[in-house]
Design a protein around this motif. Structure first.
Motif, PDB file in Angstrom:
ATOM      1  N   GLY A 185       9.958 -10.920 -20.997  1.00 43.96           N
ATOM      2  CA  GLY A 185       9.706 -10.213 -19.742  1.00 43.96           C
ATOM      3  C   GLY A 185       9.240  -8.805 -19.958  1.00 43.96           C
ATOM      4  O   GLY A 185       9.690  -7.883 -19.265  1.00 43.96           O
ATOM      5  N   GLU A 186       8.384  -8.610 -20.895  1.00 42.25           N
ATOM      6  CA  GLU A 186       7.891  -7.264 -21.210  1.00 42.25           C
ATOM      7  C   GLU A 186       7.227  -6.654 -19.991  1.00 42.25           C
ATOM      8  O   GLU A 186       6.431  -7.305 -19.310  1.00 42.25           O
ATOM      9  CB  GLU A 186       6.877  -7.337 -22.364  1.00 42.25           C
ATOM     10  N   ILE A 188       8.643  -5.810 -17.326  1.00 39.48           N
ATOM     11  CA  ILE A 188       9.378  -6.031 -16.091  1.00 39.48           C
ATOM     12  C   ILE A 188      10.677  -5.262 -16.170  1.00 39.48           C
ATOM     13  O   ILE A 188      11.441  -5.394 -17.130  1.00 39.48           O
ATOM     14  CB  ILE A 188       9.671  -7.531 -15.877  1.00 39.48           C
ATOM     15  N   ASP A 189      10.881  -4.474 -15.134  1.00 40.69           N
ATOM     16  CA  ASP A 189      12.139  -3.747 -15.070  1.00 40.69           C
ATOM     17  C   ASP A 189      13.229  -4.729 -14.681  1.00 40.69           C
ATOM     18  O   ASP A 189      13.032  -5.579 -13.806  1.00 40.69           O
ATOM     19  CB  ASP A 189      12.021  -2.638 -14.014  1.00 40.69           C
ATOM     20  N   SER A 190      14.328  -4.636 -15.320  1.00 44.90           N
ATOM     21  CA  SER A 190      15.409  -5.580 -15.030  1.00 44.90           C
ATOM     22  C   SER A 190      15.888  -5.434 -13.598  1.00 44.90           C
ATOM     23  O   SER A 190      16.476  -6.346 -13.019  1.00 44.90           O
ATOM     24  CB  SER A 190      16.563  -5.393 -16.005  1.00 44.90           C
ATOM     25  N   LEU A 193      14.214  -7.801 -11.092  1.00 47.20           N
ATOM     26  CA  LEU A 193      14.640  -9.200 -11.021  1.00 47.20           C
ATOM     27  C   LEU A 193      15.386  -9.438  -9.722  1.00 47.20           C
ATOM     28  O   LEU A 193      16.389  -8.785  -9.436  1.00 47.20           O
ATOM     29  CB  LEU A 193      15.558  -9.539 -12.196  1.00 47.20           C
ATOM     30  N   ALA A 194      14.865 -10.341  -8.924  1.00 51.34           N
ATOM     31  CA  ALA A 194      15.511 -10.599  -7.636  1.00 51.34           C
ATOM     32  C   ALA A 194      15.300 -12.054  -7.274  1.00 51.34           C
ATOM     33  O   ALA A 194      14.423 -12.741  -7.808  1.00 51.34           O
ATOM     34  CB  ALA A 194      14.918  -9.699  -6.563  1.00 51.34           C
ATOM     35  N   ASP A 195      16.124 -12.466  -6.400  1.00 52.05           N
ATOM     36  CA  ASP A 195      16.019 -13.856  -5.950  1.00 52.05           C
ATOM     37  C   ASP A 195      14.757 -14.001  -5.093  1.00 52.05           C
ATOM     38  O   ASP A 195      14.662 -13.382  -4.034  1.00 52.05           O
ATOM     39  CB  ASP A 195      17.260 -14.189  -5.124  1.00 52.05           C
ATOM     40  N   PRO A 196      13.792 -14.773  -5.529  1.00 55.47           N
ATOM     41  CA  PRO A 196      12.548 -14.903  -4.752  1.00 55.47           C
ATOM     42  C   PRO A 196      12.772 -15.593  -3.415  1.00 55.47           C
ATOM     43  O   PRO A 196      11.942 -15.510  -2.523  1.00 55.47           O
ATOM     44  CB  PRO A 196      11.643 -15.717  -5.668  1.00 55.47           C
ATOM     45  N   ARG A 197      13.892 -16.280  -3.273  1.00 59.04           N
ATOM     46  CA  ARG A 197      14.141 -17.006  -2.025  1.00 59.04           C
ATOM     47  C   ARG A 197      14.485 -16.055  -0.892  1.00 59.04           C
ATOM     48  O   ARG A 197      14.228 -16.316   0.268  1.00 59.04           O
ATOM     49  CB  ARG A 197      15.313 -17.987  -2.203  1.00 59.04           C
TER      50      ARG A 197
ATOM     51  N   ILE B 180      10.630 -22.933  -6.718  1.00 55.65           N
ATOM     52  CA  ILE B 180      10.295 -21.557  -7.078  1.00 55.65           C
ATOM     53  C   ILE B 180      11.345 -20.925  -7.993  1.00 55.65           C
ATOM     54  O   ILE B 180      11.048 -19.969  -8.681  1.00 55.65           O
ATOM     55  CB  ILE B 180      10.076 -20.664  -5.828  1.00 55.65           C
ATOM     56  N   ILE B 181      12.543 -21.472  -7.981  1.00 52.99           N
ATOM     57  CA  ILE B 181      13.546 -20.996  -8.951  1.00 52.99           C
ATOM     58  C   ILE B 181      14.128 -22.204  -9.655  1.00 52.99           C
ATOM     59  O   ILE B 181      13.937 -23.344  -9.239  1.00 52.99           O
ATOM     60  CB  ILE B 181      14.684 -20.186  -8.287  1.00 52.99           C
ATOM     61  N   ASP B 201      13.946 -16.967 -11.784  1.00 53.43           N
ATOM     62  CA  ASP B 201      12.701 -17.015 -11.031  1.00 53.43           C
ATOM     63  C   ASP B 201      11.650 -17.611 -11.957  1.00 53.43           C
ATOM     64  O   ASP B 201      11.547 -17.213 -13.120  1.00 53.43           O
ATOM     65  CB  ASP B 201      12.311 -15.593 -10.618  1.00 53.43           C
ATOM     66  N   THR B 204       9.501 -14.970 -13.593  1.00 48.69           N
ATOM     67  CA  THR B 204      10.021 -13.952 -14.526  1.00 48.69           C
ATOM     68  C   THR B 204      11.143 -14.479 -15.392  1.00 48.69           C
ATOM     69  O   THR B 204      12.007 -13.718 -15.836  1.00 48.69           O
ATOM     70  CB  THR B 204      10.538 -12.745 -13.742  1.00 48.69           C
ATOM     71  N   ASP B 206      11.281 -15.295 -18.334  1.00 50.13           N
ATOM     72  CA  ASP B 206      11.358 -14.798 -19.698  1.00 50.13           C
ATOM     73  C   ASP B 206      12.168 -13.498 -19.786  1.00 50.13           C
ATOM     74  O   ASP B 206      12.661 -13.116 -20.827  1.00 50.13           O
ATOM     75  CB  ASP B 206       9.961 -14.603 -20.282  1.00 50.13           C
ATOM     76  N   LYS B 207      12.280 -12.825 -18.632  1.00 48.38           N
ATOM     77  CA  LYS B 207      13.059 -11.584 -18.615  1.00 48.38           C
ATOM     78  C   LYS B 207      14.553 -11.899 -18.574  1.00 48.38           C
ATOM     79  O   LYS B 207      15.379 -11.131 -19.051  1.00 48.38           O
ATOM     80  CB  LYS B 207      12.657 -10.775 -17.370  1.00 48.38           C
ATOM     81  N   GLY B 208      14.872 -13.064 -18.037  1.00 50.52           N
ATOM     82  CA  GLY B 208      16.277 -13.415 -17.918  1.00 50.52           C
ATOM     83  C   GLY B 208      16.582 -13.823 -16.502  1.00 50.52           C
ATOM     84  O   GLY B 208      15.733 -13.740 -15.614  1.00 50.52           O
ATOM     85  N   PHE B 210      17.939 -13.841 -12.697  1.00 55.81           N
ATOM     86  CA  PHE B 210      18.191 -12.789 -11.706  1.00 55.81           C
ATOM     87  C   PHE B 210      19.622 -12.850 -11.213  1.00 55.81           C
ATOM     88  O   PHE B 210      20.109 -11.956 -10.547  1.00 55.81           O
ATOM     89  CB  PHE B 210      17.195 -12.856 -10.539  1.00 55.81           C
ATOM     90  N   PHE B 250      22.966 -19.633  -3.450  1.00 55.77           N
ATOM     91  CA  PHE B 250      22.452 -18.257  -3.498  1.00 55.77           C
ATOM     92  C   PHE B 250      23.379 -17.324  -4.273  1.00 55.77           C
ATOM     93  O   PHE B 250      22.936 -16.564  -5.116  1.00 55.77           O
ATOM     94  CB  PHE B 250      22.247 -17.730  -2.075  1.00 55.77           C
TER      95      PHE B 250
END
Lengths: 1057, 367
Positions: A185-186, A188-190, A193-197, B180-181, B201, B204, B206-208, B210, B250
């Motif tokens: 995730g280069e 990308i600020d941690s 990271l958020a729930d896209p839903r 999507i997730i 997600d 993202t 690869d970042k880990g 959420f 959620f």
């Protein structure tokens, strides 16, 4: 590659292994720990790789266990396995022994599981699995792997761009471009990271993606599984039981009956009593198709039966589903058997009773019979008196009841040719006029067949019509009432019931009335006896009389007579020929002379006209009729000869002098009408022709005038043959031939000339010898064709006869006009002013075949090069066969060269033989197929091409076609189950029409195991002739459904089916 | 090559999914085509017409659920098969190789067209046995987890993975209904009592994750299935033990613990020692109904338990920190043939399948 292998073994993979072992078996094996140092290096290298497709990246994904190290670790695996298992599973025994040493307490359950072949509840083991190879998936294999290892987030990556998925790139570019991969995730600020839903949560819940496999259905359709061997539970009940059937019900009837409720019926079985073999009135059956469908139909049937309570053979239908064990059936069988037994017992008792009764009754009967006899006598007497009291009003002797067409008018007098009297013998008979049913076309056998229900004694056929003679008036009347006006082929049988003068009523009517009850039996016996009689007569004639006569008449029996006859013949023969010739020569010479005279003396016909007016001078001329009937006896003989040779039925031979015999009064009336009409017409004609002054016309006019006179004369004398009778003694007695003093008065009163100039007219004109002479002179002008004059008497008779027929037809026409059906009347008064409309086949039948007969050849297409074809005709007919032979030889050649006959040739075998044909409008029906060149008999013409379908499909389609209005049938049955349908997809062979005397025939031949329909020529066919074959439709009994045939062939049956 | 056609759904009227109707389901079809070998996975296709089962006899069996008949037998003798899953395209399926010779170590995922028995692609990259495959419910991508401790993301068009997550242990995976997730579940090792669920997600991952939550569970519990309910609200963790978990999709908070052993009949000698641990793994004994209101769970007593989740309150409704409910009461239906160790509900038809060594199709008996 070898480098890579070694590298990874030593480096990455080795390290990986190491870490795994380390986590589980701390400090166990030094050998692996040695490699630990390399691990971090390797992972770093892997992480830093800018992976170019197919090089380092792929290598890193390669298998990592080289043979050497695997072998090295092999021994340790097995030892470790046992040591590890306790960690994971509480029960060690089950795992280590793989079910080989199961505890005794589980033995029973184990056994059960073995039988059902599923996993044991207690051990969690499926013993069957041991029969299969142990897979990598097996826990024994997976458990030796380290449970977990440290997570390296640097190994996380996501391919951001893959040239392989880029549609805009060409193949070359795809190879040259490199992937873009994001690691861990280069960028990308941690915090990002958020729930896209959550961003559109409402939408997330309310609008589930319809394409998704995971769609939240709240309702689902229920499945309908088909019953098969995999199904659990009992099979759907399909067998239906019907009971209390009447004994008359047949299997076919019942199966057809139930077919109407659904699908076809299967396994229809009637159950008989095993002891007596008597039907128990029980039947079982199934509906066809899969069990679910059969059950559905069966249930539906039972429900409809409940509601409708239909009856089979008058007994209410009782039906139910049989249960799986057949209990219902057994129960029903038992009750039916019991009933049967009771019935049998009852019957036996009744039998005994009846025998007793019989004895008693016999005694009684004897007494009764005596009484009855007395009563009968009385009744007979009464009947006789009654018959005397009431004379029948309708059936008087010497009267004719006319056909239904003429409202059954009763007319006095009977029409019957004299010579038939001896056959009819004053018995009542039915007369069918020739104009209704032509005797020439219909034989008396056909009439007999039609009337075989009635007890006629004879069927006579005569030129005037058919005479059906009955012994009893009653039967005659019955026949008349039932059959008058009946349709018979294309004709209608209009009957006239005639009772001759000599008919006496005392043909004991009593017996007839009494015999009414036994009518059928009597009829049957009558028919049988009649048949026997005919056969007996035939046998006697053919087997006894004929050989005897032949023997008797043998030449060897009369050697002398034969010689005599021969010598006589030789003498006689040349005579008449000479005399005939002489006569002819004489006549011709006279005519020749007269002609020359005329040429000299008479430059125009006007002078002849004058001469004609002076009738006095022609006294001694014998009318033409006399000349024709010169030797009356001879003529009669001739006619008789002709008659016998022509007539088909040997029963009666008739004389043909119709004019002298009694004609039906009706006819005479008609004749009179006819004359009146003719006169009117001729007057008109005269008015029109009065101006015409050409020479030829003058002759005609003159003739017409003469005829007028004759007709008038006729009206006075009411006797057609009047002039002849007068002629006999004309010289002395008749005043008419006396010379007159007051100027020129015609000997015969002037008559208006007839419009038609024919023999009769001519005869009427020529009153005497003088007329004849002049006529001869005049007629010399016209060239006499030799064909007509060969047999003058016959020709003359024929002319007359045809005229008579024409008159009758004319009379008929007059009648017909009144009967015109309403749909043939034009509403607007003129069909031309009305829009186009279709003419029914039923109407077409009245004119089309007749028109076809007139336009004899069946051609409609004409080619300009017709003449050329005629020249080639013979060649073409022969060469088609030669061609086939050539083709065969050609095929054989190719076979010889290639080795086996090629597909193309065999496929084209039929098409190659095809003849050039085309379709065009046909007089028979819509379209027809026509030969474009002459076709020899037995030649193949064309194949009937279409879709090959099953019988069921054909029925369905036929239905559909009828619905959609495709009236023409293009379905051709090959066999019971196969039909060729050329309606929508098919060759032009489908246009070939039906004809009762066809030019072609359809044959079903097998080509490579497949049945195909091929049309062959039956006879030589001319170019442009329409091709026809017999459709061979099945005979249709329902008159409504019959299809009219419009082929117009001489032997047309009138119907297609 | 027989052509497989996808026919239209049976045109019967639909019925509401109710507990009563579910409880009326009875085994109506029994397919015994794996020669008595254990079955390791079950999956329905998108249309709900077809069902595949993969067994350790190295065969994939295809069934038609509209007619309820066995349709085709596909052999994979060379590679073995596990976790067979339909993709969205035609009748193609993905499955994990599991060869019998450990030396071969063929851990590729194979992409097979069932209609003509031809392989479309091999997906190579895992270094150990692939434990589960989950296809994105919408897109033509899928996730795979393996004993090599990684979860890989794949595109059906490419034989190399398009994403990789290092988990460090074997894991279970599941997609949400919108695709999507996805969630990855890590079950505890033999000494631990804490499992964890990570929500990722797809953009993202690869970042880990959420969201990462830990789930207190019993020691050494093994999880075999992670499933989002079709309404997207719930997350189900299926375990090899008698306890299963319902999570809020959620928050990841445990809403309910389903305990089967509490109400199990007291058979003396048939008391299972390991509940549902078998030699061969399987793809979960629990499943949501398509409506997401019920959970069907198989037990070693040959019972299918139906739990009603209608009363379950998600944490979004009640923001309070409620203790998870313990669910024990259920409608039970008895399986007649074997343990319902794999339970799968048809997405489009009122029928579900259970499998042990045979596949059983259940259908409601009352209307």
């Amino acid at each position: 590659m070898s480098y890579n292998k070694g590298y990874y073994h030593r480096g990455y993979s080795g390290g990986y292994r190491d870490s795994r072992y380390r986590s589980n078996y701390r400090g166990h094996d030094d050998q692996y720990r040695n490699n630990q140092g390399n691990r971090s290096d390797d992972s770093r290298v892997g992480g830093m790789l800018n992976l170019n497709k197919g090089s380092h990246y792929d290598a890193s994904e390669n298998r990592y266990i080289p043979g050497a190290s695997q072998n090295g670790g092999g021994s340790s695996y097995s030892s470790e396995r046992n040591s590890r298992t306790p960690h994971h599973h509480a029960s060690s025994d089950s795992l280590t022994s793989s079910g080989m040493s199961t505890p005794m307490s589980h033995a029973a359950a184990e056994q059960q599981q073995r039988n059902t072949g599923s996993t044991s509840i207690t051990t969690g083991e499926n013993h069957k699995d041991s029969e299969f190879a142990k897979l990598l998936l097996h826990s024994d294999n997976t458990k030796i792997l380290p449970f977990s290892r440290p997570v390296d987030p640097k190994k996380n990556y996501k391919v951001m761009y893959d040239p392989e998925f880029d549609k805009n790139l060409s193949k070359e570019e795809k190879k040259s471009k490199s992937k873009k991969i994001r690691f861990n995730g280069e960028g990308i600020d941690s915090k990002e990271l958020a729930d896209p839903r959550l961003s559109h949560l409402a939408q997330y819940f309310q609008k589930p993606n319809k394409k998704s496999k995971k769609f939240p259905f709240k309702q689902l359709p229920q499945p309908k599984f088909i019953f098969d061997k995999d199904s659990l539970g009992p099979a759907p009940l399909t067998q239906l039981v019907v009971w209390d059937l009447p004994s008359t019900t047949s299997e076919v009837y019942l199966s057809n009956y139930f077919k109407s409720y659904g699908d076809a019926i299967e396994e229809m079985k009637f159950i008989n009593d095993p002891d007596y073999g008597v039907s128990l009135g029980i039947a079982t059956f199934k509906f066809q198709g899969n069990p679910e469908k059969a059950m559905r139909l069966a249930k539906k049937l039972i429900q409809t039966v409940k509601i409708e309570t239909p009856k089979v053979d008058g007994v209410p239908l009782k039906i139910a589903l049989n249960d799986s064990e057949g209990e219902l059936l057994n129960r029903k069988m038992r009750t039916a058997k019991d009933k049967l037994k009771v019935q049998i017992l009852k019957r036996e008792e009744e039998e005994k009773k009846r025998q007793k009764q019989l004895l008693e009754e016999q005694k009684k009967n004897n007494e009764l019979k005596k009484k009855e006899l007395e009563e009968k006598k009385k009744q007979a007497e009464l009947a006789k008196t009654k018959a005397k009291d009431e004379p029948p009003t309708k059936y008087r002797p010497n009267s004719t009841i006319l056909s239904i067409r003429r409202q059954n008018k009763v007319v006095n007098g009977v029409f019957m040719p004299k010579d038939l009297n001896k056959y009819i013998k004053d018995r009542p008979y039915i007369f069918i006029q020739d104009k209704y049913v032509p005797t020439k076309k219909i034989s008396s056998h056909d009439i007999k067949r039609v009337l075989n229900k009635y007890d006629w004694t004879r069927v006579l056929s005569d030129k005037t019509g058919f005479y059906i003679v009955f012994n009893s008036l009653k039967e005659c009347e019955r026949c008349f009432m039932n059959e008058d006006g009946r349709k018979f082929f294309e004709y209608r049988i209009y009957m006239e019931l005639a009772i001759p003068e000599g008919y006496s009523k005392d043909e004991n009517e009593d017996t007839e009335t009494s015999s009414n009850k036994n009518d059928i039996i009597e009829e049957a016996t009558n028919m049988l006896i009649k048949e026997f009689q005919t056969f007996l007569a035939k046998d006697i004639r053919e087997r006894i009389i004929a050989p005897a006569i032949l023997d008797l008449l043998g030449h060897e029996n009369y050697p002398k007579l034969v010689e005599e006859l021969k010598s006589q013949e030789e003498i006689i023969k040349p005579k008449p020929i000479i005399s005939n010739n002489q006569l002819k020569l004489d006549a011709l010479s006279i005519l020749e002379k007269k002609r020359q005279q005329q040429k000299l003396s008479l430059p125009s016909f006007r002078k002849i006209d004058d001469k004609v007016n002076k009738r006095k001078a022609r006294k001694n001329l014998v009318p033409m009729q006399h000349a024709l009937n010169f030797d009356e006896e001879d003529e009669d003989e001739d006619e008789e000869d002709e008659e016998t040779s022509r007539s088909v039925t040997p029963v009666v031979s008739l004389k043909r002098d119709r004019s002298s015999t009694v004609t039906s009064p009706e006819e005479e009336e008609e004749d009179n009408d006819q004359y009146v009409k003719k006169r009117k017409r001729t007057k008109l004609a005269r008015a029109l022709e009065s101006d015409v002054s050409s020479d030829e016309e003058m002759e005609e006019e003159e003739a017409e005038e003469e005829e007028e006179q004759v007709v008038e004369e006729k009206e006075e004398e009411e006797e057609m043959v009047g002039p002849i009778s007068m002629e006999i003694d004309y010289a002395d007695v008749d005043l008419k031939y006396q010379p007159t003093e007051e100027g020129s008065v015609t000997v015969y009163p002037e008559l208006p000339p007839s419009a038609v100039f024919d023999l009769e007219a001519l005869q009427n004109i020529l009153k005497d010898e003088e007329d004849l002479k002049i006529a001869q002179e005049v007629l010399n002008e016209a060239e006499v064709s030799s064909a007509n004059t060969k047999n003058i008497e016959y020709w003359a008779w024929k002319q007359k006869a045809s005229k008579l027929v024409a008159q009758e037809i004319a009379a008929e026409e007059v009648e017909n006009i009144e009967e015109l059906p309403s749909h043939l009347e034009s509403e607007s008064g003129s069909f031309r002013s009305e829009p186009y409309r279709k003419i029914n086949d039923a109407d077409k039948i009245h004119y089309l075949p007749h028109r076809r007969k007139i336009h004899k050849p069946l051609k409609t297409i004409q080619y300009e090069d017709d003449d050329d074809e005629k020249i080639n005709e013979n060649n073409a007919i022969q060469s088609s066969r030669v061609n086939r032979a050539k083709n065969r030889r050609f095929a054989a050649d190719i076979t010889a060269q290639i080795g086996s006959e090629s597909e193309i040739l065999s496929l084209n075998a039929l098409t190659k033989r095809k003849k050039p044909v085309t379709f065009a409008r046909s007089a028979i029906h819509n379209w027809g197929l026509y030969a474009m060149e002459p076709i020899a008999a037995k030649e193949m013409i064309i194949e009937y091409v279409g879709e090959r379908i099953r019988q069921q499909v054909a029925q369905q389609r036929e239905h559909g076609y009828l619905k959609t209005g495709i009236g023409s049938s293009y379905l051709f049955r090959i066999d019971e189950n196969t039909v060729i349908d050329a309606t929508k997809k098919g060759g032009i062979a489908r246009f070939i029409n039906h004809c009762c005397s066809p030019s072609c025939t359809a044959k079903i031949i097998k080509v490579e195991g497949k049945k195909r329909i091929v049309i062959y020529a039956l006879r030589d066919i001319e170019a442009n002739e329409e091709l026809t074959y017999d459709y061979k439709f099945e005979r249709e009994t329902n008159d409504e459904e019959r299809i009219r045939c419009l082929c117009g062939a001489p032997g047309c049956k009138g119907y297609l089916n | 090559m027989s052509q497989i056609t996808i026919t239209a759904k049976p045109s019967s009227s639909t019925t509401q999914i109710t507990e009563k109707l579910l409880a009326s389901c009875r085994p109506t079809k029994l397919f015994d085509y794996h020669q008595g070998a254990s079955i390791t996975s079950l999956d329905f296709d998108d249309s709900g017409q077809y069902l595949i089962s993969a067994g350790i006899d190295k065969s994939i069996q295809l069934y038609d659920c509209h007619k309820g008949i066995h349709y085709k037998d596909i052999q994979s003798q060379k590679y073995g098969c596990h976790s067979a899953r339909f993709t969205h395209l035609d009748l193609n399926c993905l499955y994990a190789s599991t060869p019998n010779n450990p030396q071969e170590n063929d851990n590729a995922i194979r992409y097979l067209a069932l209609s003509n028995n031809q392989y479309i692609r091999y997906f190579k990259g895992h270094k150990e046995q692939v434990s589960s495959i989950e296809v994105n419910p919408i897109h033509n991508t899928f996730l795979s987890s393996s004993f090599d401790g990684t979860v890989k993301h794949w595109d059906l068009k490419s034989s190399s993975s398009i994403g990789n997550i290092d988990i460090g242990q074997n894991s279970i995976i599941g997609f949400d209904p919108h695709g999507i997730i996805f969630a990855i579940g890590k079950y505890p090792d033999e000494n631990s009592t804490i499992g964890s669920i990570g929500l990722y997600d797809l953009k993202t991952f690869d970042k880990g994750p959420f969201l990462q939550v830990s789930i207190p569970v019993s020691k050494g519990q093994i999880w075999n299935k992670l499933e989002f309910s079709n309404n997207g609200k719930l997350l189900l963790i299926s375990t090899e033990s008698s306890e299963h978990y319902i999570l809020d999709a959620f928050s990841g908070k445990v809403l309910a613990r389903i305990q089967l052993d509490k109400q199990s009949p007291s058979h003396n000698h048939t008391q299972p020692k390991n509940w549902m641990s078998f030699k061969y793994p399987y793809t979960g004994s629990c499943t949501f109904s398509p409506c997401g209101k019920f959970v069907l769970i198989g037990s070693p007593y040959s019972i299918v338990h139906i739990f009603d989740l209608n009363d379950l309150k998600t944490s979004r409704d009640h923001n309070s920190d409620l203790e998870p409910i313990i669910l024990t009461k259920s409608s039970n239906i008895q399986s007649t043939h074997g343990i319902p160790k794999i339970v799968a509900f048809n997405p489009k038809l009122f029928t579900f399948a259970t499998a042990d060594t045979t596949v059983t199709l259940w259908s409601p008996t009352s209307k």
